[in-house]
Write a protein that holds these residues in place. Structure first.
Motif, PDB file in Angstrom:
ATOM      1  N   LYS A 169       0.871  -1.164   0.000  1.00 18.50           N
ATOM      2  CA  LYS A 169       0.000   0.000   0.000  1.00 18.50           C
ATOM      3  C   LYS A 169       0.917   1.226   0.000  1.00 18.50           C
ATOM      4  CE  LYS A 169      -3.956   1.805   2.479  1.00 18.50           C
ATOM      5  NZ  LYS A 169      -3.768   2.632   3.673  1.00 18.50           N
TER       6      LYS A 169
ATOM      7  N   THR B  59       1.851   5.387  -0.459  1.00 22.05           N
ATOM      8  CA  THR B  59       1.545   6.820  -0.482  1.00 22.05           C
ATOM      9  C   THR B  59       2.803   7.562  -0.901  1.00 22.05           C
ATOM     10  OG1 THR B  59      -0.047   6.623   1.328  1.00 22.05           O
ATOM     11  CG2 THR B  59       0.865   8.817   0.921  1.00 22.05           C
TER      12      THR B  59
ATOM     13  N   ARG C   2      -1.346   7.578 -10.229  1.00 23.64           N
ATOM     14  CA  ARG C   2      -2.795   7.558  -9.935  1.00 23.64           C
ATOM     15  C   ARG C   2      -3.426   6.276 -10.460  1.00 23.64           C
ATOM     16  NH1 ARG C   2      -3.916  13.239 -11.061  1.00 23.64           N
ATOM     17  NH2 ARG C   2      -3.787  14.263  -9.041  1.00 23.64           N
TER      18      ARG C   2
ATOM     19  N   ARG D 237      -1.484   6.468  -3.622  1.00 29.07           N
ATOM     20  CA  ARG D 237      -2.126   7.639  -3.028  1.00 29.07           C
ATOM     21  C   ARG D 237      -1.132   8.803  -3.072  1.00 29.07           C
ATOM     22  NH1 ARG D 237      -2.297   8.928   2.779  1.00 29.07           N
ATOM     23  NH2 ARG D 237      -3.596  10.767   2.931  1.00 29.07           N
TER      24      ARG D 237
ATOM     25  N   LYS E 268      -0.361  12.354  -1.661  1.00 30.37           N
ATOM     26  CA  LYS E 268      -0.741  13.232  -0.542  1.00 30.37           C
ATOM     27  C   LYS E 268      -0.210  14.645  -0.827  1.00 30.37           C
ATOM     28  CE  LYS E 268      -0.340  13.263   4.525  1.00 30.37           C
ATOM     29  NZ  LYS E 268       0.521  14.428   4.789  1.00 30.37           N
TER      30      LYS E 268
END
Ligand code: VGL
Ligand code: ZN
Length: 203
Positions: free
Chosen positions: A169, A171, A194, A199, A201
């Motif tokens: 996962k 970011t 994307r 993700r 931020k």
């Protein structure tokens, strides 16, 4: 403090990518203070260090008649040619002296094979030669990764895309990244990240 399943990967905060460096990223130095704060917040911290031998195949100077930022074909695909940078054991390859290197658990060097570039912290640019970082992450029980550093559109994006493909996962904290942005590379990298479910931020 973040839980033990979360890691921070800090990409290439080295003199050559900072102010007055050989491949200086605009405003690159501005992210060092926030990255230092993050290094204190995460319990697993990994730094990457671009680490090229002199005469590396990603350097324009290695190819007769070529200039920096030209695109060439390598056996593994397209390759942008760069000014000489991050040559092993030079001051340009050293971490910026304000970076809290002592907070790192692991420093992973990449781009040391003369004939292949390596943007990603996980795989070299042939997309198959591993750096070993995947195994390190998995054996530490890490499944969630935050990536920051230089440059957004190359080493950060490649690392994020590989991490996502490997099932982590991911970011990317854009507030602690800066880009090179050649020929629309930043926009392209953002789109790819994307689409891969990374993700982004922004604050
Ligand atoms: C990088 C170009 C060449 C990076 C490294 O850290 O993004 N970019 N080598
Ligand atoms: Zn490089």
């Amino acid at each position: 403090m973040r839980p033990a399943n979360e890691a921070l990967i800090v990409i290439d905060i080295q003199n050559d990518f900072c102010q007055n460096g050989a491949l200086a990223v605009i405003d690159g130095d501005a992210i060092i203070a926030p990255i230092n704060d993050m290094l204190s917040d995460f319990s697993a911290c990994i730094l990457t260090q671009d680490w090229h031998p002199a005469g590396h195949s990603s350097f324009a100077s290695t190819h007769d008649g070529r200039s920096s930022f030209d695109m060439i074909d390598m056996p593994y695909g397209h390759q942008i040619l760069w000014p000489d940078h991050c040559i092993q054991s030079t001051d340009g390859a050293a971490f910026h002296n304000e970076l809290k290197v002592e907070k790192a658990d692991l420093i992973i060097r990449k781009g040391f094979r003369p004939k292949i570039d390596s943007y990603s912290a996980f795989f070299e640019n042939d997309k198959t030669t591993p750096t070993g970082l995947e195994g390190y992450m998995r054996t530490r029980g890490i499944d969630t990764i935050t990536i920051v550093g230089l440059a957004t559109d190359f080493c950060v994006a490649y690392s994020a895309l590989d991490a996502s493909k490997l099932g982590f996962k991911v970011t990317v904290d854009m507030t602690a990244c800066r880009s090179i942005d050649v020929d629309g590379s930043l926009e392209a990298a953002i789109l790819k990240m994307r689409n891969a479910g990374v993700r982004l931020k922004h604050g």
